[in-house]
Design a protein around this motif. Structure first.
Motif: not given
Length: 322
Positions: A259-275
């Protein structure tokens, strides 16, 4: 689901005050569609109509009127529909749509057509263009929910909770008519604290980016746990719930996206990036498995400490992947 005995919360046409949906920033068209659809559904539900609560849920007012979006209203047009909408949207009556106009009241369908109210509330970082991982200020969530005239560009200016969930309600400054009597139950329809973990162009040319880093977080000490925990602690606490008793539910935004300039991790409880093994969706082979476990552990620790005794978790019904 209703026929099976379940009660349903249904958010319809959310974030209608935004400029990213085709139905956005068209209050006259939106209000007509809302009335038509809610009336039809209630009639179709018959004796089960009380089992479905319809949620009216705008986006938070910070950044309003979100200029430059795909569906931003063009105030330069002179057709009848645009002129009629601008008359409604220009709440401060200065002849234009700007950040001092009310982002909520022009879109409200009326108490008789709304069961619950909701809002999308996010922490993106320090300031636009949103590339910094910062620990949320403890008052940020409340200031977005209630507006903060001293810092409205960051949090919005208008008091959403007081308008629709507080005991006083709100009155139109244009017509002097009551818009809402208040006391509506509130759901935080979407919420998250963003962790920026990569540039969205995947080139990592640090000279192109605002903080001169090859990755967004290279000069920052705030960890993913710090960002996420700072956010949930700011509103999932006994003091906040006591002061905002109509807040009845929270739905977290468990997504990762560019989104916009970055890859954003919005998760609070879910899988993190590239899990997940073999998932090539995320840039540079990034993985945050340990950080993801750390966030979940931090939330569990807060629960065990008794910080959130009011929480009751929803149970999945039927296909839990939907």
């Amino acid at each position: 689901m209703v026929n099976a005995g379940h009660k349903v919360l249904l958010r319809f046409a959310s974030e209608m005050n935004g400029s990213w949906f085709q139905y956005g920033q068209d209050p006259i068209g939106f209000l007509a569609a809302w009335k038509r659809c809610i009336t039809f559904w209630r009639n179709a539900l018959g004796e089960n109509k009380d089992k479905v609560a319809f949620i009216w849920s705008p986006n938070s007012g910070n950044g309003y009127p979100y200029l430059g979006g795909a569906y931003s209203i063009n105030s330069n047009l002179t057709d009848a529909i645009t002129l009629a909408n601008m008359k409604v949207l220009d709440t401060n009556q200065n002849g234009k749509l700007d950040y001092l106009d009310d982002p909520y009241m022009p879109y409200y369908p009326g108490d008789d057509l709304v069961d619950w109210v909701g809002m999308s509330v996010y922490h993106y970082g320090k300031q636009w263009p949103w590339v910094d991982n910062t620990i949320p200020d403890p008052k940020e969530f409340e200031n977005v929910l209630q507006g903060d005239p001293t810092n409205g560009n960051l949090t919005g200016y208008y008091p959403f909770y007081d308008y629709f969930s507080g005991p006083k309600g709100c009155v139109s400054n244009i017509t002097n008519e009551v818009v809402s009597a208040g006391n509506k139950p509130l759901i935080i329809s979407e919420t998250a604290a963003t962790f920026h973990f990569a540039w969205d162009d995947q080139t990592f040319d640090k000279t192109k980016h605002p903080n001169n880093c090859s990755v967004p977080y290279c000069n920052e000490t705030a960890t993913r746990v710090d960002v996420k925990q700072g956010w949930w602690r700011s509103f999932l606490n006994k003091d906040f719930v006591a002061r905002f008793p109509q807040m009845k539910a929270v739905s977290t935004f468990e997504f990762i996206k560019s989104e916009e300039l970055t890859w954003r991790d919005f998760t609070m409880f879910g899988a993190a990036p590239n899990t997940f093994p073999g998932d090539a969706a995320f840039p540079n082979g990034l993985t945050f498995v340990n950080e993801d476990n750390a966030v979940a552990s931090a939330f569990a620790a807060d629960l065990k400490m008794g910080m959130m005794p009011f929480l009751v978790f929803a149970k999945p019904t039927g296909n839990s992947t939907v």
